[in-house]
Design a protein around this motif. Structure first.
Motif, PDB file in Angstrom:
ATOM      1  N   GLY A  64      60.383 106.811  29.814  1.00 58.91           N
ATOM      2  CA  GLY A  64      59.783 106.779  31.185  1.00 58.91           C
ATOM      3  C   GLY A  64      58.538 107.678  31.208  1.00 58.91           C
ATOM      4  N   GLU A  65      58.542 108.832  30.585  1.00 58.75           N
ATOM      5  CA  GLU A  65      57.473 109.382  30.553  1.00 58.75           C
ATOM      6  C   GLU A  65      55.977 108.698  29.901  1.00 58.75           C
ATOM      7  OE1 GLU A  65      56.754 112.258  31.916  1.00 58.75           O
ATOM      8  OE2 GLU A  65      58.573 113.738  32.002  1.00 58.75           O
ATOM      9  N   LEU A  66      56.332 107.918  28.752  1.00 54.51           N
ATOM     10  CA  LEU A  66      55.446 107.261  28.423  1.00 54.51           C
ATOM     11  C   LEU A  66      54.757 106.351  29.217  1.00 54.51           C
ATOM     12  CD1 LEU A  66      53.501 106.610  25.895  1.00 54.51           C
ATOM     13  CD2 LEU A  66      55.457 104.954  25.048  1.00 54.51           C
ATOM     14  N   LEU A  67      55.754 105.253  29.753  1.00 52.27           N
ATOM     15  CA  LEU A  67      55.309 104.436  30.940  1.00 52.27           C
ATOM     16  C   LEU A  67      54.601 104.943  32.132  1.00 52.27           C
ATOM     17  CD1 LEU A  67      55.336 101.464  31.642  1.00 52.27           C
ATOM     18  CD2 LEU A  67      57.614 101.858  32.922  1.00 52.27           C
ATOM     19  N   ARG A  68      55.011 106.234  32.485  1.00 50.87           N
ATOM     20  CA  ARG A  68      54.534 106.613  33.586  1.00 50.87           C
ATOM     21  C   ARG A  68      52.923 106.887  33.446  1.00 50.87           C
ATOM     22  NH1 ARG A  68      55.508 112.443  36.862  1.00 50.87           N
ATOM     23  NH2 ARG A  68      53.753 112.400  37.951  1.00 50.87           N
ATOM     24  N   SER A  69      52.908 107.680  32.088  1.00 51.75           N
ATOM     25  CA  SER A  69      51.384 107.960  31.682  1.00 51.75           C
ATOM     26  C   SER A  69      50.510 106.970  31.732  1.00 51.75           C
ATOM     27  CB  SER A  69      51.480 108.769  30.137  1.00 51.75           C
ATOM     28  OG  SER A  69      51.785 107.761  29.389  1.00 51.75           O
ATOM     29  N   HIS A  70      50.807 105.627  31.433  1.00 49.98           N
ATOM     30  CA  HIS A  70      50.100 104.435  31.516  1.00 49.98           C
ATOM     31  C   HIS A  70      49.981 103.923  32.975  1.00 49.98           C
ATOM     32  CE1 HIS A  70      49.386 104.106  27.229  1.00 49.98           C
ATOM     33  NE2 HIS A  70      50.637 104.284  27.021  1.00 49.98           N
ATOM     34  N   LEU A  71      50.995 103.999  33.819  1.00 48.72           N
ATOM     35  CA  LEU A  71      50.934 103.319  35.039  1.00 48.72           C
ATOM     36  C   LEU A  71      50.307 104.064  35.731  1.00 48.72           C
ATOM     37  CD1 LEU A  71      54.616 102.135  35.812  1.00 48.72           C
ATOM     38  CD2 LEU A  71      52.610 100.922  34.916  1.00 48.72           C
ATOM     39  N   ASP A  72      50.112 105.557  36.022  1.00 47.64           N
ATOM     40  CA  ASP A  72      49.353 106.083  37.184  1.00 47.64           C
ATOM     41  C   ASP A  72      48.074 105.943  36.986  1.00 47.64           C
ATOM     42  OD1 ASP A  72      51.513 107.795  37.853  1.00 47.64           O
ATOM     43  OD2 ASP A  72      51.528 109.619  36.887  1.00 47.64           O
ATOM     44  N   PRO A  73      47.291 106.017  35.589  1.00 47.07           N
ATOM     45  CA  PRO A  73      45.735 105.847  35.922  1.00 47.07           C
ATOM     46  C   PRO A  73      45.717 104.398  36.238  1.00 47.07           C
ATOM     47  CG  PRO A  73      46.684 105.877  33.454  1.00 47.07           C
ATOM     48  CD  PRO A  73      47.557 106.539  34.543  1.00 47.07           C
ATOM     49  N   ALA A  74      46.406 103.373  35.913  1.00 50.75           N
ATOM     50  CA  ALA A  74      46.277 101.964  36.264  1.00 50.75           C
ATOM     51  C   ALA A  74      46.552 101.546  37.549  1.00 50.75           C
ATOM     52  CB  ALA A  74      47.419 101.191  35.590  1.00 50.75           C
ATOM     53  N   PHE A  75      47.518 102.269  38.288  1.00 48.97           N
ATOM     54  CA  PHE A  75      47.654 102.215  39.557  1.00 48.97           C
ATOM     55  C   PHE A  75      46.483 102.784  40.487  1.00 48.97           C
ATOM     56  CE2 PHE A  75      52.243 101.011  39.050  1.00 48.97           C
ATOM     57  CZ  PHE A  75      52.250  99.822  39.583  1.00 48.97           C
ATOM     58  N   GLY A  76      45.948 103.938  39.798  1.00 49.10           N
ATOM     59  CA  GLY A  76      44.983 104.595  40.474  1.00 49.10           C
ATOM     60  C   GLY A  76      43.690 103.520  40.572  1.00 49.10           C
ATOM     61  N   GLU A  77      43.527 102.832  39.572  1.00 45.33           N
ATOM     62  CA  GLU A  77      42.417 101.867  39.281  1.00 45.33           C
ATOM     63  C   GLU A  77      42.556 100.901  40.333  1.00 45.33           C
ATOM     64  OE1 GLU A  77      39.453 101.854  37.713  1.00 45.33           O
ATOM     65  OE2 GLU A  77      40.125 104.092  37.152  1.00 45.33           O
ATOM     66  N   ILE A  78      43.743 100.441  40.721  1.00 41.00           N
ATOM     67  CA  ILE A  78      44.118  99.390  41.635  1.00 41.00           C
ATOM     68  C   ILE A  78      43.778  99.981  42.862  1.00 41.00           C
ATOM     69  CG2 ILE A  78      45.885  97.750  42.575  1.00 41.00           C
ATOM     70  CD1 ILE A  78      47.025  97.733  39.826  1.00 41.00           C
ATOM     71  N   ASN A  79      44.397 101.002  43.307  1.00 42.00           N
ATOM     72  CA  ASN A  79      44.175 101.513  44.621  1.00 42.00           C
ATOM     73  C   ASN A  79      42.605 101.854  44.859  1.00 42.00           C
ATOM     74  OD1 ASN A  79      46.773 101.711  45.252  1.00 42.00           O
ATOM     75  ND2 ASN A  79      47.247 103.724  44.315  1.00 42.00           N
ATOM     76  N   SER A  80      41.765 102.483  43.881  1.00 45.50           N
ATOM     77  CA  SER A  80      40.489 102.398  43.924  1.00 45.50           C
ATOM     78  C   SER A  80      39.635 101.024  44.493  1.00 45.50           C
ATOM     79  CB  SER A  80      39.832 103.029  42.834  1.00 45.50           C
ATOM     80  OG  SER A  80      40.425 104.354  42.725  1.00 45.50           O
ATOM     81  N   ALA A  81      40.136 100.039  43.786  1.00 46.41           N
ATOM     82  CA  ALA A  81      39.384  98.797  43.710  1.00 46.41           C
ATOM     83  C   ALA A  81      39.842  98.103  45.247  1.00 46.41           C
ATOM     84  CB  ALA A  81      40.129  97.876  42.880  1.00 46.41           C
ATOM     85  N   LEU A  82      41.173  98.446  45.712  1.00 47.24           N
ATOM     86  CA  LEU A  82      41.241  97.995  47.244  1.00 47.24           C
ATOM     87  C   LEU A  82      40.732  98.960  48.184  1.00 47.24           C
ATOM     88  CD1 LEU A  82      45.185  97.564  46.764  1.00 47.24           C
ATOM     89  CD2 LEU A  82      43.642  95.788  47.019  1.00 47.24           C
TER      90      LEU A  82
END
Length: 295
Positions: A64-82
């Protein structure tokens, strides 16, 4: 990637941030059971346990920690794009979440909310008022409002309009049998409420006049961590209270409370709205900043 898979990962990311299905549900606008169901579906689909669950707590597994470490920046990029799409709209839109101290929230944002939402009907403003110090990044806030000395290092801080102070007040009934204090030293002869942080730690009553600073530590029988309760206690005549001036100004004006030691109560440090330096600034968030920032 299917929309359901993205939604499941967003639900997991929210739980990972808050360590709570309920808080994740509040953030996502759904029930805690819906969040739990989404995370279970994700775990079943990938065949890996992501969360450790007990009746009282939620924690991340190593996976879970590993997945979160990858998801946080990914969702950050999505939010920035929106967020970047805001420039193509006539008015700001979207949700802005702000954390502010409960004791100062009414006179910090109270007069701002109405005009702000009337001018920006597509804006969704969420204000969480608590005197508990929170990690705004960890708990999913866009920004927080605190005094300068309590702003986390590394944040961008914008000075905002209110500059208030703590004042000493008591009821007329309280002073019927007691002499009003002339200096902070006289408070030793009075019953004074002990001010607490939500953690239980006490903080002193600080005074200053003409370069002379005096710190008074109340030892009264009543300890409170809420300025509304402190005000109510003062109104009842049980003790003197040390509360935000903005909260009690109408009561002082009406004669329900009497302010003392006015010359010793100096303005506090300015308030700041703060947010992570790496955060993309959306049009909605920028509108909020402009509405409450100081000159």
């Amino acid at each position: 990637m299917r929309a359901t898979e993205l939604s499941e990962m967003a639900a997991f990311a929210a739980v990972a941030r808050h360590k709570s299905f309920r808080k994740a549900g509040e953030e996502r606008g759904v029930t805690a059971s819906a969040i739990s169901h989404a995370v279970l579906n994700l775990e079943d689909r990938i065949g890996i346990r992501l969360l450790n669950r007990t009746t009282r707590s939620v924690s991340l597994t190593e996976a879970g920690e590993l997945l979160r470490s990858h998801l946080d920046p990914a969702f950050g990029e999505i939010n920035s794009a929106l967020d970047a799409l805001n420039r193509f709209r006539d008015t700001p839109f979207g949700r802005v979440r702000i954390n502010v101290g409960n004791s100062i929230a009414p006179f910090v944002v109270g007069q701002v909310i109405g005009p702000l939402l009337m001018k920006n009907p597509n804006l969704q403003l969420e204000i969480a008022a608590t005197d508990r110090l929170v990690d705004i990044v960890e708990e999913g806030f866009d920004a927080g409002i605190r005094f300068g000395e309590r702003v986390t290092e590394g944040m961008i801080a914008v000075r905002i309009k209110p500059r208030t102070r703590l004042v000493v007040v008591g009821s007329p009934a309280y002073f019927e049998t007691r002499t009003k204090p002339d200096t902070p030293h006289d408070l030793k002869r009075h019953i004074c409420i002990q001010n607490m942080f939500p953690s239980g730690a006490r903080y002193p009553w600080d005074f200053e006049r003409g370069g002379q600073a005096i710190t008074f530590h109340p030892t009264g029988p009543l300890s409170l961590d809420d300025h509304e309760l402190m005000t109510a206690a003062a109104l009842s005549g049980v003790a003197l209270a040390y509360v935000w001036e903005g909260r009690v100004a109408p009561l002082i004006a009406s004669g329900q409370l009497i302010q003392v030691l006015d010359e010793w109560c100096q303005p506090e440090e300015p308030l700041y709205l703060y947010y992570p330096s790496r955060r993309h600034i959306s049009a909605g968030f920028r509108t909020v900043i402009e509405a409450i920032r100081g000159d």
